[in-house]
Design a protein around this motif. Structure first.
Motif, mmCIF file in Angstrom:
data_model
loop_
_atom_site.group_PDB
_atom_site.id
_atom_site.type_symbol
_atom_site.label_atom_id
_atom_site.label_comp_id
_atom_site.label_asym_id
_atom_site.label_seq_id
_atom_site.Cartn_x
_atom_site.Cartn_y
_atom_site.Cartn_z
ATOM 1 N N ARG A 5 -45.672 55.377 98.473
ATOM 2 C CA ARG A 5 -46.369 54.496 97.538
ATOM 3 C C ARG A 5 -47.578 55.225 96.959
ATOM 4 N NH1 ARG A 5 -46.870 49.986 101.920
ATOM 5 N NH2 ARG A 5 -48.524 49.176 100.607
ATOM 6 N N VAL A 6 -47.980 54.786 95.786
ATOM 7 C CA VAL A 6 -49.119 55.394 95.096
ATOM 8 C C VAL A 6 -50.290 54.414 95.142
ATOM 9 C CG1 VAL A 6 -49.979 56.319 92.912
ATOM 10 C CG2 VAL A 6 -47.584 56.684 93.564
ATOM 11 N N PHE A 7 -51.428 54.906 95.601
ATOM 12 C CA PHE A 7 -52.634 54.082 95.700
ATOM 13 C C PHE A 7 -53.743 54.671 94.839
ATOM 14 C CE2 PHE A 7 -50.355 53.359 99.616
ATOM 15 C CZ PHE A 7 -50.451 51.995 99.776
ATOM 16 N N ARG A 8 -54.467 53.792 94.189
ATOM 17 C CA ARG A 8 -55.712 54.176 93.529
ATOM 18 C C ARG A 8 -56.829 53.754 94.463
ATOM 19 N NH1 ARG A 8 -55.144 53.043 87.049
ATOM 20 N NH2 ARG A 8 -53.853 54.872 86.694
ATOM 21 N N ALA A 99 -55.814 50.072 95.600
ATOM 22 C CA ALA A 99 -54.863 49.250 94.831
ATOM 23 C C ALA A 99 -53.518 49.943 94.909
ATOM 24 C CB ALA A 99 -55.320 49.112 93.388
ATOM 25 N N ASP A 100 -52.501 49.212 95.335
ATOM 26 C CA ASP A 100 -51.150 49.745 95.469
ATOM 27 C C ASP A 100 -50.448 49.643 94.122
ATOM 28 O OD1 ASP A 100 -48.549 50.397 96.112
ATOM 29 O OD2 ASP A 100 -48.401 48.994 97.791
ATOM 30 N N LEU A 101 -50.291 50.773 93.437
ATOM 31 C CA LEU A 101 -49.664 50.759 92.119
ATOM 32 C C LEU A 101 -48.190 50.420 92.186
ATOM 33 C CD1 LEU A 101 -51.318 53.774 90.290
ATOM 34 C CD2 LEU A 101 -51.951 51.378 90.268
ATOM 35 N N SER A 102 -47.545 50.753 93.281
ATOM 36 C CA SER A 102 -46.118 50.436 93.397
ATOM 37 C C SER A 102 -45.868 48.931 93.411
ATOM 38 C CB SER A 102 -45.506 51.102 94.627
ATOM 39 O OG SER A 102 -46.125 50.630 95.807
ATOM 40 N N ALA A 103 -46.868 48.153 93.807
ATOM 41 C CA ALA A 103 -46.734 46.701 93.799
ATOM 42 C C ALA A 103 -46.865 46.122 92.391
ATOM 43 C CB ALA A 103 -47.797 46.082 94.696
#
Length: 106
Positions: A5-8, A99-103
């Motif tokens: 997953r990608v997180f900011r 913030a989970d960008l994959s969501a």
């Protein structure tokens, strides 16, 4: 196997006991660290306010597993501490949010 997953991750803090040299550097480089030219990147983007009191570091971090968000926050905090220490910037009160960008994407 879990999906990456990608997180900011945004790390916030306050400058603390800056040396004269560090304050001169930050004053001279202020235009390069404006919030409007920042982005979330793997290496991090450093921004701070005009009064040189508060700062943000923005990271894009990839993680997987059941504790991915917590791991991303921890990695962001560690990266921020390493950056601030390397640059010789005194700091206090670090906090981070992710913030989970994959969501956000289907």
């Amino acid at each position: 196997m879990s999906e990456q997953r990608v997180f900011r991750v945004t790390v916030r803090g306050r400058f603390h006991e800056l040396t004269d040299r560090a304050r001169r550097y930050l004053t001279g480089a202020q235009a390069e660290h404006d919030i409007f030219v920042s982005a979330f990147t793997p290496e991090g983007t450093f921004t701070y306010d005009d009064r040189i009191l508060f700062f943000n570091l923005r990271y894009e971090i990839r993680a997987d597993g059941p504790d991915a968000e917590s791991d991303a926050i921890t990695e962001g905090l560690l990266e921020a501490e390493a950056f601030l220490t390397t640059m010789g910037f005194g700091y206090q009160g670090l906090s981070a949010k992710a913030a989970d960008l994959s969501a956000m994407w289907p």
